[in-house]
Design a protein around this motif. Structure first.
Motif, PDB file in Angstrom:
ATOM      1  N   ASP A  26      -4.227  -1.251  -6.504  1.00 39.20           N
ATOM      2  CA  ASP A  26      -4.830  -1.246  -5.373  1.00 39.20           C
ATOM      3  C   ASP A  26      -5.454  -2.578  -5.052  1.00 39.20           C
ATOM      4  OD1 ASP A  26      -4.756   1.694  -5.300  1.00 39.20           O
ATOM      5  OD2 ASP A  26      -5.941   1.447  -6.967  1.00 39.20           O
TER       6      ASP A  26
ATOM      7  N   LEU B  97       0.833  -1.199  -0.021  1.00 42.98           N
ATOM      8  CA  LEU B  97       0.051   0.003  -0.140  1.00 42.98           C
ATOM      9  C   LEU B  97       0.805   1.414   0.156  1.00 42.98           C
ATOM     10  CD1 LEU B  97      -2.576  -1.114   2.673  1.00 42.98           C
ATOM     11  CD2 LEU B  97      -3.013  -1.201   0.106  1.00 42.98           C
TER      12      LEU B  97
ATOM     13  N   ARG C  72      -7.036   2.770  -0.586  1.00 42.10           N
ATOM     14  CA  ARG C  72      -5.735   2.262  -0.315  1.00 42.10           C
ATOM     15  C   ARG C  72      -5.387   3.184   0.972  1.00 42.10           C
ATOM     16  NH1 ARG C  72      -2.595   5.127  -4.079  1.00 42.10           N
ATOM     17  NH2 ARG C  72      -3.458   3.704  -5.731  1.00 42.10           N
TER      18      ARG C  72
ATOM     19  N   ARG D 161     -10.570   4.261  -5.253  1.00 43.65           N
ATOM     20  CA  ARG D 161      -9.856   3.206  -4.805  1.00 43.65           C
ATOM     21  C   ARG D 161      -8.388   3.735  -4.406  1.00 43.65           C
ATOM     22  NH1 ARG D 161     -10.045  -1.623  -9.454  1.00 43.65           N
ATOM     23  NH2 ARG D 161      -8.251  -2.524  -7.907  1.00 43.65           N
TER      24      ARG D 161
ATOM     25  N   SER E 242       1.415   4.514  -2.452  1.00 39.67           N
ATOM     26  CA  SER E 242       0.958   5.814  -1.766  1.00 39.67           C
ATOM     27  C   SER E 242       2.069   6.191  -1.009  1.00 39.67           C
ATOM     28  CB  SER E 242      -0.470   5.480  -1.204  1.00 39.67           C
ATOM     29  OG  SER E 242      -0.789   6.961  -1.017  1.00 39.67           O
TER      30      SER E 242
END
Length: 999
Positions: free
Chosen positions: A772, A608, A660, A656, A612
């Motif tokens: 994701d 994850l 996430r 999404r 990000s």
């Protein structure tokens, strides 16, 4: 005009009036003796020194004349009196002992053999041949009176020698290393004398050779004033003596020796003789043969036991046998770092140290607290074990010589070694001053200002003893802690980054060995990552060189150090040019530590973060690690859909990405213990609701645009299964049913086509390949399963349930709730199914039998091939299915009359059953514990591996990773499995009694 008492107070006496009175009691010559007054004022505690002097002068007035005549005696005696109330008491009790501090011998070191001879003579043993000699009266003198007399004499002689040593210490006539080695030799002599006392009580003592092995500080010749003396006993029978009988005799000798040193007498006691470091600890035999010792060490010993043996030394008894023992175990000590469980044992050793710190004392503990003596000793010993396998020069018992050898060998930088040695020396000096005061074993710095003043002055601090002492102590402790954290890792950077001007030069092989010893499974790969992160002259590389020594330690403490370091490199590569990232990690220790733990624990969370990476910022605040309210997330998702109203794919991609980020927030909150498993389930379920609603809005908008007209039907998503129960895990699919209701005047076929198009589009949008985690929509719980229509109207559902509904569908509907879409239609659906899931008269015997039959069939048929039914968290015995079906059976039978049972949540239903008297509270506790534990394991499997699983893995390493994620220690995977089996076994007993056996 200032009084005499006032002048004395100005000179440093806390109680000037008392000091005036006590000086007067010493007589006119003492009152006018400015040298005596200066020596008293120069003592660490002038009042304490004067009180002890007065008491001694009452017993032996000649001491006053001797003090005037001998400046050295004056300095030594009053120095001791000003620091040690206990030694003051001893001299008053034995006034002849002040003479030990006069003359040239008072400043000279007492040879080891002379101390031993003096203590043996004190107990009546022949210093030249102690073995056959009995204490105080020959072999026949075994009475209690003789033994008591000998032990008292031993204490008097020991304290006299301790007085002589303390005087040299306090006046600076001996260095720290000289003091600690002499204290160790004094302890060895006392053990030898204690053994002589024991021989006097054991007529068969000549039948056995007994060696006393000093361990810990005694073995390393770095003993402090008052400490447990750690020993191990090894024995061999004399020729022709039965081994069993010889060991019995040796055990009596060992016990007698321990009593002689530890028993309290009118002269006090010496110290505890602690044999707990022997094989099997206190549960093992007190004495073993050499062969028995070696068998244990080769087969069963843990790494910490070899760490303890690093300091082993023969100290008393049969020194030849003791030498054979030490030579034999040394071969094992220096191979211990190659043991399979070395890393787990090292981590266990760290925890053992921290666990012994009492609550509220950590900041004042100079031994076990942060930056304390044990930090330094642990770091030095671990580096010795790692590198001493191949470098014999590191094989030193004492801490400071070992540290010097590590520095000379290039394993520790010279400046670091110097700072660590200074910190260690200062802390040992504090330790000695603390213990000298009452001759008690303590390592806690007092809070009382008087005590702090005495310690500061004892260290030579005069102007502001309390402030200066506290400042220096805290500075050394901080430095020791910092160096403890960096010692293992800074040289690794220098080994791979080729930094100019660095003094530590670990070879690649030595660096690899160090990483292996600290838990890195792929040390060569780790070195490549370190090199990539730290090489070069950029600001980024410079900050990484500051960060990594600490972070590598945090990775080593995590379940999977290699994954942690790899993830850190990947995230750093993505964010390396972002100005806030490395600055945040450098300046916010909590963020860096949390990131290291996350990366070294969870592949799922790492994945994850990689997609990000800016979410690293949320790790800096506990508030950021609380799942956000559903309304806030829903508002953000709706805004994303509006921004991308012309492109459903882009809208759902944006939603999404939001999901996430929230998944990461929940995962971190769960891993660090901010939320429990029920809160995790609710957060994930609400997040899935929001995601489904956003995808549904996009799908409806897209289908409406394609059909170029008003959307002809109302549409709702009904949550089922774990989603309906607010019990989603990270790997859960979204079990749902779709319902629609044509608008007034709309064509039924057009409405049905539009509803099917929306349902399919919703599923497609959420299943599209993306970075994701997917949210897979599973509609298989609908009427007729996969064979039935994907979407039905409300009236179609009503017709089906009226004609065809079966018990399992009523059971499935217990979890049904509105998730997304038209809330009025959702409410109408829930009203429709209300009498199905909460039958007005409960369910009959036939339905109960059918449910029980289905459950038994599911256990027999649905368990995956090869799966262990004891370790399958969902379908196994005592697992989730057992608990959930039991709760649901109670609901089907009684929810019609008990509204509190009308809930979609399993644990809430169990609690309501207890409240209604349908389930014993003890049964509810057992079931809830099993449900929570199984749910935690399922989440942990997903977090650790990055893919879902229902069974506790067979692979030992995977089990360890999962158990660590659940909070078990590195060596706790067996405990983890045992805890699960015990918990589910109890739950299965309840299930068989209540579910299968209940009326």
């Amino acid at each position: 005009m200032q009084t005499t008492a006032g002048r004395l107070a100005r000179l440093g006496f806390a109680d000037g009036a008392q000091a005036e009175r006590l000086l007067d009691d010493l007589g006119p010559e003492a009152v006018g003796d400015l040298d005596l007054l200066a020596a008293l004022v120069g003592a660490a505690d002038p009042d304490l020194a004067l009180i002890s002097l007065n008491r001694l002068a009452e017993r032996d007035p000649s001491v006053l004349g001797a003090l005037r005549a001998d400046p050295g005696l004056r300095s030594r005696l009053l120095g001791v009196f000003g620091l040690s109330a206990a030694l003051g008491d001893h001299v008053v009790r034995h006034p002849e002992h002040w003479k030990l501090l006069s003359g040239d011998e008072a400043v000279q070191r007492t040879p080891r053999h002379a101390m031993r001879s003096e203590l043996l003579a004190a107990v009546g043993a022949d210093p030249d041949d102690p073995e056959p000699c009995a204490a105080h009266g020959g072999a026949e003198a075994t009475s209690g009176t003789s033994a008591t007399s000998a032990t008292s004499a031993l204490r008097v002689a020991y304290r006299g020698r301790l007085l002589h040593l303390a005087a040299r210490d306090i006046t600076g006539a001996a260095s720290l290393s000289e003091i600690t080695s002499e204290l160790s030799d004094l302890a060895s002599g006392a053990l030898e004398a204690g053994l002589a006392i024991a021989r006097a009580e054991v007529p068969e003592s000549a039948d056995v050779r007994l060696a006393v092995i000093g361990m810990g500080k005694c073995g390393a010749r770095e003993l402090n004033y008052i400490s447990d003396v750690d020993v191990v006993f090894v024995a061999e029978p004399r020729d022709g003596v039965d081994e069993t009988k010889a060991l019995q005799t040796a055990t009596r000798l060992a016990q007698g020796m321990m009593r002689a040193c530890s028993t309290s007498t009118p002269e006090g006691s010496l110290w505890e003789v602690d044999a707990a470091l022997r094989p099997e600890g206190k549960a093992g035999p007190l004495v073993r043969t050499l062969t028995s010792h070696l068998t244990y060490y080769r087969r069963w010993a843990k790494t910490w036991e070899f760490q303890a043996l690093l300091k082993a030394r023969p100290v008393a008894g049969d020194l030849e046998l003791g030498g054979e023992y030490v030579a034999a175990v040394n071969e094992l000590v220096w191979q211990s770092a190659a043991r399979e469980n070395f890393v787990e044992d090292v981590q266990a050793m760290r925890r053992r140290v921290e666990a012994h710190v009492r609550a509220g004392e950590a900041d004042r503990q100079i031994k076990l607290g942060p930056g304390g003596l044990r930090d330094i000793e642990f770091a030095v010993q671990l580096l010795q074990l790692v590198h001493g396998r191949t470098d014999g020069l590191l094989r030193r018992r004492a801490t400071l010589p070992a540290l010097a050898a590590l520095s000379r060998g290039g394993y520790v930088g010279r400046d670091d070694a110097k700072a660590l040695a200074e910190a260690y020396t200062f802390l040992r000096q504090i330790e000695h001053l603390l213990q000298l005061h009452r001759l008690r074993r303590t390592h806690v710095v007092p809070e009382n200002v008087t005590d702090l003043r005495r310690i500061g002055r004892g260290l030579g601090m005069v102007v502001d003893p309390v402030g200066e002492f506290t400042t220096r102590w805290k500075r050394h402790a901080r430095e020791a802690r910092r160096l403890h954290e960096k010692l293992f890792y800074r040289p690794l950077l220098q080994a791979v980054a080729r930094l100019p001007g660095e003094e530590v030069r670990l070879s690649a092989a030595a660096a690899s060995s160090r990483l292996s010893a600290l838990g890195y499974a792929d040390p060569d790969g780790a070195l490549r990552h370190i090199a990539a992160l730290t090489s070069g002259v950029s600001r980024r590389a410079a900050i990484q060189r500051t960060l990594l020594p600490v972070m590598l330690g945090w990775f080593a403490d995590a379940p999977d150090p290699d994954a942690g370091l790899l993830g850190f490199r990947q995230i750093s590569d993505k964010l390396g040019t972002t100005p806030w990232y490395l600055r945040l990690l450098r300046d916010e220790t909590a963020v860096a530590e949390r990131l290291a733990r996350l990366l070294g624990t969870s592949r799922y969370a790492t994945g994850l973060l990689l997609h990000s990476p800016d979410a690293v910022a949320m790790l800096g605040s506990d508030g950021e690690l609380t799942p956000r309210p559903k309304q806030a997330i829903a508002g953000e998702a709706a805004a994303s859909v509006r921004r991308h109203s012309q492109d459903a794919e882009s809208a759902v991609v944006s939603v999404r990405a939001l999901r996430r980020r929230e998944l990461l927030r929940t995962a971190v909150a769960g891993l660090v213990g901010r939320i429990d498993i029920e809160e995790v389930g609710q957060a994930l379920s609400e997040l899935n609701d929001v995601t489904i609603q956003a995808a549904l809005d996009s799908a409806v908008h897209k289908v409406t645009l394609e059909r170029r007209g008003e959307f002809p039907t109302r549409f709702a998503v009904i949550a089922m299964g774990r989603l309906g129960g607010y019990e989603c895990s990270y790997g859960s699919d979204a079990d749902v049913m779709f319902v629609h209701s044509p608008l007034e005047g709309a064509d039924d076929k057009a409405a049905a086509d539009a509803a099917h198009a929306v349902a399919n589009e919703l599923r497609r949008l959420l299943a599209r390949p993306a970075p994701d985690p997917p949210l897979l929509i599973d509609p298989d719980l609908r009427p007729e399963g996969r064979q039935g229509p994907l979407v039905r109207t409300l009236s179609s559902y009503a017709a089906y349930y009226r004609r065809w509904s079966s018990p399992w569908e009523s059971q499935a509907l217990l979890r049904a709730r509105f998730s997304a879409g038209d809330p009025h239609l959702g409410e109408a659906f829930m009203e429709l199914v209300e009498p199905l899931r909460y039958p007005p008269d409960g369910i009959g015997e036939a339905a109960m039998r059918e449910i029980r039959r289905l459950k038994a069939r599911m256990e027999a048929e649905r368990l995956p091939r090869g799966a262990d039914p004891l370790l399958h968290t969902k379908l196994g015995r005592g697992g989730l299915s057992d608990v959930e079906w039991l709760a649901q059976l109670i609901q089907l039978r009684h929810a019609c009359e008990i509204p509190e049972l009308r809930t979609t949540r399993t644990l809430e239903a169990l609690r309501a059953a207890v409240g209604a008297g349908l389930l014993a509270s003890t049964d509810e506790e057992v079931l809830a514990e099993a449900w929570r534990f199984a749910s935690q394991i399922r989440d942990a499997i997903m977090l650790v591996r990055g893919r879902a699983g229902d069974s506790i893995p067979v692979d030992v390493r995977e089990r360890m990773l999962i158990s660590r994620a659940l909070g078990y220690p590195p060596d706790g995977s067996e405990d983890f499995v045992e805890d699960y089996l015990r918990t589910t076994r109890r739950a299965r007993v309840v299930t068989e009694r209540v579910f299968y056996g209940g009326a």
